[in-house]
Design an enzyme around this catalytic site. Structure first.
Site, PDB file in Angstrom:
ATOM      1  N   PRO A   1       0.947  -1.033   0.166  1.00 55.60           N
ATOM      2  CA  PRO A   1       0.130   0.055  -0.101  1.00 55.60           C
ATOM      3  C   PRO A   1       0.995   1.365  -0.075  1.00 55.60           C
ATOM      4  CG  PRO A   1       0.015  -1.228   2.230  1.00 55.60           C
ATOM      5  CD  PRO A   1       0.960  -1.856   1.329  1.00 55.60           C
ATOM      6  N   MET A   2       0.565   2.257  -1.026  1.00 57.64           N
ATOM      7  CA  MET A   2       1.275   3.431  -0.922  1.00 57.64           C
ATOM      8  C   MET A   2       0.391   4.448  -1.233  1.00 57.64           C
ATOM      9  SD  MET A   2       4.987   2.010  -2.625  1.00 57.64           S
ATOM     10  CE  MET A   2       4.086   0.907  -3.938  1.00 57.64           C
TER      11      MET A   2
ATOM     12  N   CYS B   1       2.427   3.225   9.614  1.00 53.27           N
ATOM     13  CA  CYS B   1       2.570   4.599   9.232  1.00 53.27           C
ATOM     14  C   CYS B   1       3.147   5.374  10.533  1.00 53.27           C
ATOM     15  CB  CYS B   1       1.366   4.874   8.421  1.00 53.27           C
ATOM     16  SG  CYS B   1       1.516   6.863   7.824  1.00 53.27           S
TER      17      CYS B   1
ATOM     18  N   LYS C   1      -0.481  -4.846   8.998  1.00 51.72           N
ATOM     19  CA  LYS C   1       0.776  -4.387   8.261  1.00 51.72           C
ATOM     20  C   LYS C   1       1.514  -3.737   9.477  1.00 51.72           C
ATOM     21  CE  LYS C   1       3.254  -2.226   4.477  1.00 51.72           C
ATOM     22  NZ  LYS C   1       3.649  -0.988   4.803  1.00 51.72           N
TER      23      LYS C   1
ATOM     24  N   ASN D   1       8.367  -7.291   4.355  1.00 55.87           N
ATOM     25  CA  ASN D   1       8.478  -6.069   3.533  1.00 55.87           C
ATOM     26  C   ASN D   1       9.558  -5.187   3.844  1.00 55.87           C
ATOM     27  OD1 ASN D   1       7.107  -2.881   4.052  1.00 55.87           O
ATOM     28  ND2 ASN D   1       7.198  -4.001   2.140  1.00 55.87           N
ATOM     29  N   GLY D   2       9.981  -4.665   2.951  1.00 54.42           N
ATOM     30  CA  GLY D   2      11.138  -3.655   3.343  1.00 54.42           C
ATOM     31  C   GLY D   2      12.168  -3.913   2.538  1.00 54.42           C
ATOM     32  N   GLY D   3      12.913  -2.919   1.638  1.00 56.99           N
ATOM     33  CA  GLY D   3      13.968  -2.968   0.904  1.00 56.99           C
ATOM     34  C   GLY D   3      14.377  -3.988   0.001  1.00 56.99           C
TER      35      GLY D   3
ATOM     36  N   GLY E   1       7.159  -2.734  -2.391  1.00 59.53           N
ATOM     37  CA  GLY E   1       6.934  -1.393  -2.594  1.00 59.53           C
ATOM     38  C   GLY E   1       7.322  -0.208  -3.693  1.00 59.53           C
ATOM     39  N   ARG E   2       8.427   0.274  -3.157  1.00 62.85           N
ATOM     40  CA  ARG E   2       9.177   1.371  -4.035  1.00 62.85           C
ATOM     41  C   ARG E   2       9.554   0.618  -5.417  1.00 62.85           C
ATOM     42  NH1 ARG E   2      12.285   3.813   0.814  1.00 62.85           N
ATOM     43  NH2 ARG E   2      12.124   1.693   1.470  1.00 62.85           N
TER      44      ARG E   2
HETATM   45  C1  LIG Z   1       4.963   6.944  -1.207  1.00 62.21           C
HETATM   46  C2  LIG Z   1       4.748   6.120  -0.389  1.00 62.21           C
HETATM   47  C3  LIG Z   1       3.604   5.655   0.450  1.00 62.21           C
HETATM   48  C4  LIG Z   1       3.407   4.938   1.276  1.00 62.21           C
HETATM   49  N1  LIG Z   1       2.148   4.880   1.823  1.00 62.21           N
HETATM   50  C5  LIG Z   1       1.799   3.877   2.640  1.00 62.21           C
HETATM   51  C6  LIG Z   1       0.489   3.335   3.283  1.00 62.21           C
HETATM   52  O1  LIG Z   1      -0.340   4.074   2.841  1.00 62.21           O
HETATM   53  N2  LIG Z   1       0.276   2.509   4.161  1.00 62.21           N
HETATM   54  C7  LIG Z   1       1.473   1.418   4.283  1.00 62.21           C
HETATM   55  O2  LIG Z   1       1.263   0.789   5.297  1.00 62.21           O
HETATM   56  N3  LIG Z   1       2.665   1.770   4.038  1.00 62.21           N
HETATM   57  C8  LIG Z   1       2.800   3.060   3.089  1.00 62.21           C
HETATM   58  N4  LIG Z   1       4.115   3.163   2.816  1.00 62.21           N
HETATM   59  C9  LIG Z   1       5.058   2.164   3.065  1.00 62.21           C
HETATM   60  C10 LIG Z   1       5.205   0.745   2.166  1.00 62.21           C
HETATM   61  O3  LIG Z   1       4.064   0.118   2.185  1.00 62.21           O
HETATM   62  C11 LIG Z   1       6.410   0.073   2.583  1.00 62.21           C
HETATM   63  O4  LIG Z   1       6.114  -0.614   3.925  1.00 62.21           O
HETATM   64  C12 LIG Z   1       7.575   0.566   2.641  1.00 62.21           C
HETATM   65  O5  LIG Z   1       7.792   1.500   1.370  1.00 62.21           O
HETATM   66  C13 LIG Z   1       8.848  -0.286   2.465  1.00 62.21           C
HETATM   67  O6  LIG Z   1       8.787  -1.252   1.385  1.00 62.21           O
HETATM   68  P1  LIG Z   1       9.771  -1.035   0.212  1.00 62.21           P
HETATM   69  O7  LIG Z   1      11.254  -0.892   0.613  1.00 62.21           O
HETATM   70  O8  LIG Z   1       9.531  -2.131  -0.741  1.00 62.21           O
HETATM   71  O9  LIG Z   1       9.283   0.107  -0.499  1.00 62.21           O
HETATM   72  C14 LIG Z   1       4.352   4.147   1.622  1.00 62.21           C
HETATM   73  C15 LIG Z   1       5.477   4.037   1.139  1.00 62.21           C
HETATM   74  C16 LIG Z   1       5.589   5.064   0.011  1.00 62.21           C
HETATM   75  C17 LIG Z   1       7.149   5.040  -0.930  1.00 62.21           C
END
Ligand SMILES: Cc1cc2nc3c(=O)[nH]c(=O)nc-3n(C[C@H](O)[C@H](O)[C@H](O)COP(=O)(O)O)c2cc1C
Length: 337
Positions: free
Chosen positions: A16-17, A99, A138, A210-212, A232-233
């Site tokens: 979720p982002m 969050c 989460k 999740n993460g990285g 995510g990203r």
């Molecule tokens: C632009 C953006 C918005 C995000 N919004 C949410 C969100 O609404 N809810 C949530 O649980 N995490 C949110 N996250 C965190 C991501 O879900 C994820 O946990 C975090 O980016 C780490 O994963 P990654 O390293 O694969 O990006 C957001 C991350 C980004 C970059």
């Protein structure tokens, strides 16, 4: 149940982002992978209960399996929102306990709930009592000065007792003071071992890491230790990676052969959406990272970024941007290099 199978999609999910995984983004991602579970942006219980529900919760049937992420900490409100979402056909309801933004802290939800495992348990219990679709959480491994061994352990026990269907763990702490949400995704160190240990200690709990995670190869390696991986990203910024999900993680062919074919498959959707009043850029902004290492990728990005924002921009803008991609038969081995 998700489709006809119990939670299979958790093997790989797109995180979720906020501002990113809106319905246009999710429709686009679904053209790249049939099997990944995709999450909405976080939507607060207040918004669901009092806001424009059609706008906030509307989605395209093609998005399934799709999970709604809720932000909140009032068990009754969360249960009501879960019920509304289930009625609308969402395949899973997820509670945000990760969050760290100030706005979310003021509302006493998100990551600060890591300090209130009992309340999170109550939230899950209340939601589970109202829906039959999976209810998941989460979270982080801890916040501030918490010891991740204890904090994640206590949260896990509370949600397990409440019958949670999966726990998705962003494998780093969140610092509630002094770090921005963005820094909280980068500065606190990743601790994958903590998540692996959690799974080892709770073999009966579905644990998603999740993460990285930036490549599908990394995802495959994590799957030796946990049940699923959430990206995510990397999924958003380099969506072409999603074309590898079905072949590598689910043993099925990708829905389309090339990133370009996925972009072309967006054209009918774009036409439909423009007729309904959506602006082109609201859709194509999610597609900017679709090509990498392909001749013309930069020109594609530039064309879309400058032309799609213009009033009246139509599908021809995407078609013209695609014509700048030199090789229409881009193969994955090439772009993955
Ligand atoms: C632009 C953006 C918005 C995000 N919004 C949410 C969100 O609404 N809810 C949530 O649980 N995490 C949110 N996250 C965190 C991501 O879900 C994820 O946990 C975090 O980016 C780490 O994963 P990654 O390293 O694969 O990006 C957001 C991350 C980004 C970059």
């Amino acid at each position: 149940m998700i489709g006809d199978r119990m939670l299979p999609a958790h093997r790989f999910s797109v995180a979720p982002m906020m501002e990113w995984t809106d319905r246009h983004c999710r429709f686009f991602h679904r053209l790249l992978t049939r099997r990944a579970l995709i999450y909405t942006e976080m939507i607060t219980t207040g918004a669901v209960l009092h806001g424009d529900r059609a706008r906030l919760l509307g989605y395209d049937a093609a998005e399934h399996p799709v999970a709604l992420q809720l932000g909140g900490s009032d068990p009754r409100d969360l249960a009501e929102c879960a019920h509304i979402a289930e009625d609308l056909g969402y395949d899973e309801i997820n509670l945000n306990v990760g969050c760290p933004s100030d706005r979310v802290q003021e509302g006493r939800f998100g990551a600060c709930l890591m300090a209130e495992p009992g309340l999170v348990g109550d939230c899950v219990t209340a939601m589970k009592a109202r829906v039959v679709v999976p209810v998941t959480v989460k979270c982080r491994i801890g916040i501030d000065e918490q010891d991740p061994e204890e904090a994640l352990g206590a949260l896990t026990c509370a949600v397990k007792e409440a019958g949670v269907d999966a726990l998705i763990v962003h494998a780093r702490k969140a610092w509630l003071q002094g770090l921005s949400p963005r820094e909280n995704r980068e500065v606190p160190p990743l601790d994958y071992d903590r998540v692996y240990r959690l799974k080892a200690a709770h073999p009966d709990l579905l644990v998603v890491l999740n993460g990285g995670v930036t490549t599908l190869e990394q995802a495959v390696a994590h799957l030796d230790h946990v049940d699923g991986v959430m990206m995510g990203r990397a999924a958003y910024q380099q969506p072409w990676r999603l074309l590898e999900v079905d072949p590598l993680l689910f043993g099925q062919p990708a829905p389309v052969a090339t990133p370009k074919a996925a972009a072309e498959a967006m054209l009918p959707y774009i036409e439909r959406e423009l007729e309904a009043g959506t602006r082109l850029h609201a859709i194509t902004r999610h597609m900017l990272g679709l090509f990498r290492g392909v001749p013309g990728a930069r020109a594609f990005r530039r064309h879309l970024a400058t032309e799609a924002v213009k009033p009246g921009a139509g599908p021809e803008v995407l078609a013209a941007a695609l014509s700048l991609i030199m090789d229409s038969r881009v193969d994955l081995a090439h772009i993955a290099a």
